[in-house]
Design an enzyme around this catalytic site. Structure first.
Site, mmCIF file in Angstrom:
data_model
loop_
_atom_site.group_PDB
_atom_site.id
_atom_site.type_symbol
_atom_site.label_atom_id
_atom_site.label_comp_id
_atom_site.label_asym_id
_atom_site.label_seq_id
_atom_site.Cartn_x
_atom_site.Cartn_y
_atom_site.Cartn_z
ATOM 1 N N SER A 96 1.542 -0.164 -6.080
ATOM 2 C CA SER A 96 1.972 -1.063 -7.154
ATOM 3 C C SER A 96 0.885 -1.054 -8.210
ATOM 4 O O SER A 96 -0.274 -0.752 -7.905
ATOM 5 C CB SER A 96 2.128 -2.486 -6.599
ATOM 6 O OG SER A 96 2.291 -3.410 -7.660
ATOM 7 N N TYR A 107 -1.345 -10.212 -2.464
ATOM 8 C CA TYR A 107 -0.549 -8.989 -2.669
ATOM 9 C C TYR A 107 -1.421 -7.876 -3.251
ATOM 10 O O TYR A 107 -1.351 -6.719 -2.832
ATOM 11 C CB TYR A 107 0.625 -9.317 -3.592
ATOM 12 C CG TYR A 107 1.576 -8.171 -3.862
ATOM 13 C CD1 TYR A 107 2.206 -7.489 -2.821
ATOM 14 C CD2 TYR A 107 1.875 -7.789 -5.172
ATOM 15 C CE1 TYR A 107 3.092 -6.452 -3.077
ATOM 16 C CE2 TYR A 107 2.765 -6.763 -5.436
ATOM 17 C CZ TYR A 107 3.369 -6.084 -4.389
ATOM 18 O OH TYR A 107 4.249 -5.061 -4.648
HETATM 19 P P1 NDP Z 1 12.783 -5.055 -1.640
HETATM 20 O O1 NDP Z 1 12.394 -6.425 -1.198
HETATM 21 O O2 NDP Z 1 14.151 -4.816 -2.162
HETATM 22 O O3 NDP Z 1 12.515 -4.002 -0.481
HETATM 23 C C1 NDP Z 1 11.563 -4.146 0.513
HETATM 24 C C2 NDP Z 1 11.981 -3.276 1.668
HETATM 25 O O4 NDP Z 1 10.961 -3.302 2.671
HETATM 26 C C3 NDP Z 1 13.280 -3.740 2.311
HETATM 27 O O5 NDP Z 1 14.119 -2.632 2.495
HETATM 28 C C4 NDP Z 1 12.833 -4.307 3.655
HETATM 29 O O6 NDP Z 1 13.828 -4.040 4.624
HETATM 30 C C5 NDP Z 1 11.590 -3.471 3.929
HETATM 31 N N1 NDP Z 1 10.667 -4.116 4.851
HETATM 32 C C6 NDP Z 1 10.010 -5.278 4.685
HETATM 33 N N2 NDP Z 1 9.272 -5.556 5.767
HETATM 34 C C7 NDP Z 1 9.496 -4.515 6.649
HETATM 35 C C8 NDP Z 1 9.022 -4.219 7.951
HETATM 36 N N3 NDP Z 1 8.179 -5.023 8.597
HETATM 37 N N4 NDP Z 1 9.449 -3.080 8.548
HETATM 38 C C9 NDP Z 1 10.297 -2.248 7.905
HETATM 39 N N5 NDP Z 1 10.782 -2.480 6.677
HETATM 40 C C10 NDP Z 1 10.370 -3.618 6.066
HETATM 41 O O7 NDP Z 1 11.691 -4.668 -2.747
HETATM 42 P P2 NDP Z 1 11.522 -3.414 -3.720
HETATM 43 O O8 NDP Z 1 12.529 -2.380 -3.461
HETATM 44 O O9 NDP Z 1 11.364 -3.975 -5.067
HETATM 45 O O10 NDP Z 1 10.075 -2.913 -3.247
HETATM 46 C C11 NDP Z 1 9.870 -1.727 -2.503
HETATM 47 C C12 NDP Z 1 8.384 -1.417 -2.493
HETATM 48 O O11 NDP Z 1 7.928 -1.302 -3.843
HETATM 49 C C13 NDP Z 1 7.509 -2.482 -1.844
HETATM 50 O O12 NDP Z 1 6.456 -1.870 -1.145
HETATM 51 C C14 NDP Z 1 6.983 -3.263 -3.050
HETATM 52 O O13 NDP Z 1 5.762 -3.907 -2.755
HETATM 53 C C15 NDP Z 1 6.819 -2.139 -4.051
HETATM 54 N N6 NDP Z 1 6.811 -2.557 -5.450
HETATM 55 C C16 NDP Z 1 7.824 -3.315 -5.986
HETATM 56 C C17 NDP Z 1 7.767 -3.715 -7.315
HETATM 57 C C18 NDP Z 1 8.804 -4.588 -7.953
HETATM 58 O O14 NDP Z 1 8.548 -5.116 -9.049
HETATM 59 N N7 NDP Z 1 9.991 -4.754 -7.371
HETATM 60 C C19 NDP Z 1 6.637 -3.320 -8.171
HETATM 61 C C20 NDP Z 1 5.656 -2.497 -7.515
HETATM 62 C C21 NDP Z 1 5.748 -2.140 -6.212
HETATM 63 P P3 NDP Z 1 14.220 -4.981 5.870
HETATM 64 O O15 NDP Z 1 14.040 -6.397 5.419
HETATM 65 O O16 NDP Z 1 15.637 -4.614 6.166
HETATM 66 O O17 NDP Z 1 13.266 -4.565 6.958
#
Ligand code: NDP
Length: 255
Positions: free
Chosen positions: A140, A153
């Protein structure tokens, strides 16, 4: 050898929503057999069925990346792995250092850093054996500059960034490259809502007045681009922001 076995295999963590789901779509369209992982099995099964229905090769595997024995069992179930996209992660809370909940910090470190570590360690042998492996770490811009209320974070994403940078140094000379993709503001349906524990009004304020925040698809497109470069080309770091966001602090809002 079957036709299915011939396709390169891309494992995507956090493929049940947002950037991970979009990345699975892009990598499937680019000719990978995609293995979708996340904790919510129903969602990844639905997406895998959609991709299979569209003529791609996709499978779903329910996995919590913080559960090391489960990650090891998952790795053992794969016949090959060419690409690993460490995307699972996210933020919890936006409290100042003075009052932040240590449990939030622990959980963010667990998923963003240790989750990435577990997956990378477990799949590195297969990625190396592929002869042209790629590890992508979705960090990020928070991993590159801090902001008020972001320390937990920011610390976790710095951890993910350092993991990627260090791994690249350590495995130079092996046929595996390490790519860090650092997105800025991405409007996904769950990220901010998860951060603010279901408070959708507060989550909406994050994107208020921003004409065009990035979409999950925009980020997935950059990941797929980096993965599709020839194997000797290592995109070390891609910082991707919407035009309206000049830095973590400087966001143009039309309000
Ligand atoms: P979402 O919340 O839509 O996606 C997060 C994903 O992580 C979900 O699919 C969730 O699936 C999965 N997840 C969370 N905890 C676990 C776990 N313990 N084991 C396996 N899977 C897990 O967010 P985004 O798509 O926006 O974010 C995706 C990535 O990008 C993250 O790493 C986030 O930090 C990063 N990011 C996002 C930004 C934004 O502005 N949106 C900016 C910069 C980086 P489930 O709950 O089904 O396990």
């Amino acid at each position: 050898m079957t036709a299915a076995a011939a396709l390169p295999v891309a494992v995507v963590t956090g493929a049940s929503s947002g950037i991970g789901a979009a990345t699975a779509r892009h990598l499937a369209a680019a000719g990978h057999r995609v293995v979708l992982t996340a904790r919510r099995e129903d969602r990844i099964r639905t997406l895998a069925a959609e991709l299979t229905g569209a003529g791609h090769q996709a499978e779903a595997y329910a996995l919590d990346v913080t559960d090391r024995p489960a990650v090891d069992a998952f790795a053992a179930s794969l016949d090959r792995c060419d690409v690993l996209v460490n995307n699972a992660g996210g933020a919890l809370g936006a409290d100042p250092v003075a009052t932040g909940d240590p449990e939030d910090w622990r959980r963010m470190y667990d998923v963003n850093v240790l989750g990435t570590l577990h997956m990378t360690q477990a799949l590195l042998p297969a990625l190396t054996a592929s002869g042209a492996g790629t590890v992508v770490v979705v960090s990020s811009t928070a991993g590159h500059a801090t902001y008020e209320g972001g320390a937990g974070y920011v610390a976790a994403k710095n951890g993910a960034r350092v993991l990627a940078e260090t791994l690249r140094l350590e495995i130079v000379g092996t046929p595996v490259r390490v790519v860090e993709v650092a997105p800025g503001m991405v409007k996904t349906e769950e990220f901010a809502t998860t951060r603010f524990r279901g408070d959708t009004e507060r989550a909406a304020k994050v994107y208020e007045g921003v004409a065009d925040p990035l979409s999950a698809d925009d980020v997935a497109d950059t990941i797929a681009w980096a993965v599709s470069r020839p194997p000797h080309v290592n995109i070390d770091l891609l910082v991707v922001r919407p035009r309206a966001q000049a830095s973590n602090h400087k966001v143009h809002r039309e309000i």
